[in-house]
Write a protein that holds these residues in place. Structure first.
Motif, PDB file in Angstrom:
ATOM      1  N   VAL A 184       0.843  -1.194   0.000  1.00  0.00           N
ATOM      2  CA  VAL A 184       0.000   0.000   0.000  1.00  0.00           C
ATOM      3  C   VAL A 184       0.883   1.250   0.000  1.00  0.00           C
ATOM      4  O   VAL A 184       0.644   2.214  -0.728  1.00  0.00           O
ATOM      5  N   VAL A 185       1.935   1.205   0.815  1.00  0.00           N
ATOM      6  CA  VAL A 185       2.867   2.334   0.875  1.00  0.00           C
ATOM      7  C   VAL A 185       3.545   2.503  -0.477  1.00  0.00           C
ATOM      8  O   VAL A 185       3.619   3.607  -1.031  1.00  0.00           O
ATOM      9  N   GLU A 186       3.982   1.399  -1.044  1.00  0.00           N
ATOM     10  CA  GLU A 186       4.664   1.456  -2.341  1.00  0.00           C
ATOM     11  C   GLU A 186       3.756   2.076  -3.420  1.00  0.00           C
ATOM     12  O   GLU A 186       4.178   2.957  -4.175  1.00  0.00           O
ATOM     13  N   TYR A 187       2.495   1.616  -3.462  1.00  0.00           N
ATOM     14  CA  TYR A 187       1.565   2.134  -4.486  1.00  0.00           C
ATOM     15  C   TYR A 187       1.287   3.623  -4.278  1.00  0.00           C
ATOM     16  O   TYR A 187       1.193   4.389  -5.234  1.00  0.00           O
ATOM     17  N   ALA A 188       1.138   4.016  -3.014  1.00  0.00           N
ATOM     18  CA  ALA A 188       0.849   5.429  -2.749  1.00  0.00           C
ATOM     19  C   ALA A 188       2.043   6.291  -3.131  1.00  0.00           C
ATOM     20  O   ALA A 188       1.892   7.381  -3.696  1.00  0.00           O
ATOM     21  N   VAL A 189       3.258   5.806  -2.844  1.00  0.00           N
ATOM     22  CA  VAL A 189       4.465   6.551  -3.214  1.00  0.00           C
ATOM     23  C   VAL A 189       4.554   6.654  -4.736  1.00  0.00           C
ATOM     24  O   VAL A 189       4.879   7.707  -5.293  1.00  0.00           O
ATOM     25  N   LYS A 190       4.225   5.554  -5.412  1.00  0.00           N
ATOM     26  CA  LYS A 190       4.195   5.588  -6.887  1.00  0.00           C
ATOM     27  C   LYS A 190       3.265   6.686  -7.380  1.00  0.00           C
ATOM     28  O   LYS A 190       3.618   7.468  -8.263  1.00  0.00           O
TER      29      LYS A 190
ATOM     30  N   GLU B 189      -3.999   4.474 -13.834  1.00  0.00           N
ATOM     31  CA  GLU B 189      -4.059   3.269 -14.669  1.00  0.00           C
ATOM     32  C   GLU B 189      -2.684   2.945 -15.244  1.00  0.00           C
ATOM     33  O   GLU B 189      -2.256   1.799 -15.250  1.00  0.00           O
ATOM     34  N   TYR B 190      -1.991   3.977 -15.718  1.00  0.00           N
ATOM     35  CA  TYR B 190      -0.666   3.746 -16.298  1.00  0.00           C
ATOM     36  C   TYR B 190       0.311   3.154 -15.299  1.00  0.00           C
ATOM     37  O   TYR B 190       1.093   2.279 -15.624  1.00  0.00           O
ATOM     38  N   ILE B 191       0.282   3.668 -14.064  1.00  0.00           N
ATOM     39  CA  ILE B 191       1.257   3.153 -13.090  1.00  0.00           C
ATOM     40  C   ILE B 191       0.719   1.898 -12.398  1.00  0.00           C
ATOM     41  O   ILE B 191       1.365   1.339 -11.515  1.00  0.00           O
ATOM     42  N   GLU B 192      -0.471   1.471 -12.809  1.00  0.00           N
ATOM     43  CA  GLU B 192      -1.061   0.211 -12.359  1.00  0.00           C
ATOM     44  C   GLU B 192      -1.192   0.095 -10.850  1.00  0.00           C
ATOM     45  O   GLU B 192      -0.908  -0.937 -10.270  1.00  0.00           O
ATOM     46  N   VAL B 193      -1.651   1.177 -10.212  1.00  0.00           N
ATOM     47  CA  VAL B 193      -1.901   1.066  -8.776  1.00  0.00           C
ATOM     48  C   VAL B 193      -3.395   0.927  -8.480  1.00  0.00           C
ATOM     49  O   VAL B 193      -3.783   0.573  -7.380  1.00  0.00           O
ATOM     50  N   SER B 194      -4.237   1.224  -9.494  1.00  0.00           N
ATOM     51  CA  SER B 194      -5.684   1.065  -9.305  1.00  0.00           C
ATOM     52  C   SER B 194      -6.296   0.742 -10.654  1.00  0.00           C
ATOM     53  O   SER B 194      -5.819   1.229 -11.676  1.00  0.00           O
ATOM     54  N   ASP B 195      -7.359  -0.085 -10.660  1.00  0.00           N
ATOM     55  CA  ASP B 195      -7.989  -0.348 -11.957  1.00  0.00           C
ATOM     56  C   ASP B 195      -8.949   0.784 -12.319  1.00  0.00           C
ATOM     57  O   ASP B 195      -9.415   0.873 -13.439  1.00  0.00           O
ATOM     58  N   CYS B 196      -9.233   1.653 -11.347  1.00  0.00           N
ATOM     59  CA  CYS B 196     -10.041   2.863 -11.588  1.00  0.00           C
ATOM     60  C   CYS B 196     -11.390   2.573 -12.220  1.00  0.00           C
ATOM     61  O   CYS B 196     -11.892   3.368 -13.003  1.00  0.00           O
TER      62      CYS B 196
ATOM     63  N   ILE C 258      11.600   3.134  -6.187  1.00  0.00           N
ATOM     64  CA  ILE C 258      10.241   3.210  -6.735  1.00  0.00           C
ATOM     65  C   ILE C 258      10.219   4.153  -7.936  1.00  0.00           C
ATOM     66  O   ILE C 258       9.601   3.871  -8.963  1.00  0.00           O
ATOM     67  N   LYS C 259      10.945   5.249  -7.793  1.00  0.00           N
ATOM     68  CA  LYS C 259      11.013   6.210  -8.905  1.00  0.00           C
ATOM     69  C   LYS C 259      11.524   5.511 -10.167  1.00  0.00           C
ATOM     70  O   LYS C 259      10.980   5.674 -11.255  1.00  0.00           O
ATOM     71  N   ASN C 260      12.562   4.704  -9.995  1.00  0.00           N
ATOM     72  CA  ASN C 260      13.142   4.021 -11.150  1.00  0.00           C
ATOM     73  C   ASN C 260      12.250   2.937 -11.722  1.00  0.00           C
ATOM     74  O   ASN C 260      12.437   2.508 -12.853  1.00  0.00           O
ATOM     75  N   SER C 261      11.291   2.482 -10.922  1.00  0.00           N
ATOM     76  CA  SER C 261      10.423   1.393 -11.399  1.00  0.00           C
ATOM     77  C   SER C 261       9.157   1.911 -12.085  1.00  0.00           C
ATOM     78  O   SER C 261       8.347   1.138 -12.564  1.00  0.00           O
ATOM     79  N   LEU C 262       8.975   3.236 -12.107  1.00  0.00           N
ATOM     80  CA  LEU C 262       7.753   3.776 -12.720  1.00  0.00           C
ATOM     81  C   LEU C 262       7.704   3.421 -14.209  1.00  0.00           C
ATOM     82  O   LEU C 262       8.688   3.584 -14.916  1.00  0.00           O
ATOM     83  N   PRO C 263       6.562   2.955 -14.693  1.00  0.00           N
ATOM     84  CA  PRO C 263       6.472   2.591 -16.108  1.00  0.00           C
ATOM     85  C   PRO C 263       6.360   3.829 -17.006  1.00  0.00           C
ATOM     86  O   PRO C 263       6.288   4.958 -16.516  1.00  0.00           O
TER      87      PRO C 263
END
Ligand code: ADP
Ligand code: MG
Ligand code: ZN
Length: 480
Positions: free
Chosen positions: A58-64, A181-188, A294-299
């Motif tokens: 959850v922390v990772e997704y929010a930081v993303k 959607e792009y960073i795939e943290v929620s299907d929205c 996390i910054k480096n893993s952003l799509p």
């Protein structure tokens, strides 16, 4: 004074359910639906003596989400209890974040109504848990609580009051949706409540520097209703002020059927919630390295996809922008292009017929009921001459109405293109015989008459004749 003399001011609180596998403080699944009260355990049902443990994802997704919206990430953060009683909240408090949210001071960029770039500032993004759901018996037989959603992780994205028109609000929300959607943290999925917005609206006379009193419309989950609700609510406030009344700070519910807002309750202030740090949870400390990773893993984000489409496929800026406005459209484009290698055709189908269907059916791109393979197949069938573009349009409609393999649709409807020379010739002769006037017109120099004749032949064959062959055959016969 009239409505034109007022300015509307809006700020949004957007809730997005995170697509982690498990809930925020226990290991129950977050999956939508399921039989009532089957996705829960003693922790998310708030049994005494249970202890929450924060899900690191959850922390990772929010930081993303924070990094993708230009936020500062707090290295020291914590969870707080927000106390209120409601039957879908069994603990009688929601675990949220008060004064130390994970992300602060970001912005997203939209185009304002004049096409100029405009930054909408974000105050914060924090993590919190979702509540359960009440199912009200419509016949008055009481209400039942379903706790499947209790403890599903949310991020709340709070904007500054920087929005000025309903169309800016729509663009802002679409932008947020697209980024998540792009960073795939929620299907929205708005229809499933994965993305919903509280819309704060106030009005003030143009030129006034102070904001007016706002009202807050809760849990809006369709673009159409948001735009309608804003127009209604702003006009209501203006009329009220014009009649000498004052706007009360209230929480409202928008009713889509009657097209009105209703007051739910007086607005609470932060102090009503008696926030305090949750003693059951440890503070959240993030290292620079963790944030950097996390910054480096952003799509790849929409802007860079857009540039790639212009560069690699030679698409126009406008088309590239439309295609990348939604990850679902963009993925559909890339998926189909990879198979049929015809980027221009894929882009055209998505931006014309498919977009038109989405509009007509009031659907969002995530609800497209067919796959990239299906779209690629349709284009391949046109390229091979199996079907005409006219038939392909009908196949696309079928893909929306009753999705199945394009070949099956074509076969079931007998839509295979007529490319048999004998059969084409037969139709051409028949049409020529039936339309002597057009033949005379053509021979008299009216080139347009040819188009008419081809059209008649298409009608005759219900759109199945190969148009290239028809054209050629007509020209040959007319020369005689
Ligand atoms: P809460 O709703 O929890 O009390 P805030 O006071 O921080 O939270 O405001 C919530 C939202 O209301 C923010 O998105 C903010 O931009 C917006 N907002 C604040 N003041 C106004 C105003 N006068 N008019 C319109 N929106 C406003
Ligand atoms: Mg609020
Ligand atoms: Zn649980």
């Amino acid at each position: 004074m009239s409505r034109q003399d007022y300015e509307i001011v809006m700020g949004l609180e957007v809730h997005a359910e995170l697509s982690t596998k498990t809930k925020i403080f226990c290991s129950c699944p977050t999956e939508f639906g399921g039989e009532p009260n089957t996705h829960c355990c003693p922790i998310c049902m708030a049994m005494p003596g249970t202890l929450p443990v924060l899900n690191e994802k959850v922390v990772e997704y929010a930081v993303k989400a924070g990094l993708a919206t230009n936020c500062e990430i707090s290295k020291n953060s914590k969870n707080d209890r927000k106390n209120y009683f409601y039957p879908d909240l069994p603990k009688a408090y929601q675990i949220s974040q008060f004064d130390k949210p994970l992300c602060e001071n970001g912005y997203v960029e939209i185009e304002d109504d004049n096409g100029e770039k405009k930054q909408i500032r974000l105050e914060r993004i924090h993590i919190e848990e979702d509540a359960g759901k009440l199912n009200h018996n419509e016949f008055g037989g009481g209400s039942l609580v379903d706790l499947n959603r209790a403890g599903v992780p949310l991020i709340e994205i709070v904007s500054k009051p920087d929005l000025r028109t309903s169309s800016e609000v729509e663009k802002y929300l679409r932008k947020i949706k697209s980024i998540l959607e792009y960073i795939e943290v929620s299907d929205c999925k708005m229809q499933e409540g994965s993305l919903r917005a509280d819309v704060n609206v106030s009005v003030r006379k143009k030129g006034e520097t102070k904001f007016g009193t706002r009202t807050e419309m809760k849990n809006m989950n369709s673009f159409r209703s948001i735009v309608r609700a804003i127009e209604y609510e702003a006009n209501r406030q203006i009329d009220l002020i014009e009649e000498g009344g004052v706007v009360e700070q209230t929480t409202l519910r928008w009713d889509d059927v009657s097209g009105r807002t209703f007051s739910m309750r007086d607005k609470e202030d932060a102090q009503d919630y008696r926030y305090f740090p949750d003693p059951d949870l440890v503070a959240i400390r993030l290292s620079d390295e963790y944030i950097e990773n996390i910054k480096n893993s952003l799509p790849e984000l929409p802007e860079s996809r857009k540039a790639r489409y212009m560069d690699k496929f030679g698409l126009s800026e406008k088309d590239s922008k439309l295609l990348t406005s939604s990850k679902y459209l963009s993925d559909l484009f890339e998926g189909a292009e990879k198979i049929c290698k015809n980027a221009k055709a894929v882009a055209n189908w998505i931006l014309s017929d498919i977009s038109k269907m989405l509009n007509e059916k009031e659907m969002e791109a995530d609800q497209i009921p067919f796959t990239a393979e299906d779209l690629a197949k349709v284009i391949e069938l046109i390229d091979k001459g199996t079907i005409s573009s006219a038939i392909a349009k009908r196949v696309v409609v079928e893909l929306f109405e009753n999705p199945r393999a394009p070949e099956v649709i074509i076969k079931e409807n007998g839509w295979i293109q007529i490319s048999d020379e004998g059969a084409i010739k037969e139709v051409v002769l028949k049409v020529l015989e039936a339309n002597p006037q057009s033949v005379a017109d053509y021979k008299g120099g009216k080139d347009k008459a040819l188009g008419f004749l081809v059209g008649q032949a298409m009608k005759e064959t219900k759109g199945k004749a190969n148009p290239g062959m028809l054209n050629k055959m007509f020209l040959e016969e007319l020369k005689k």
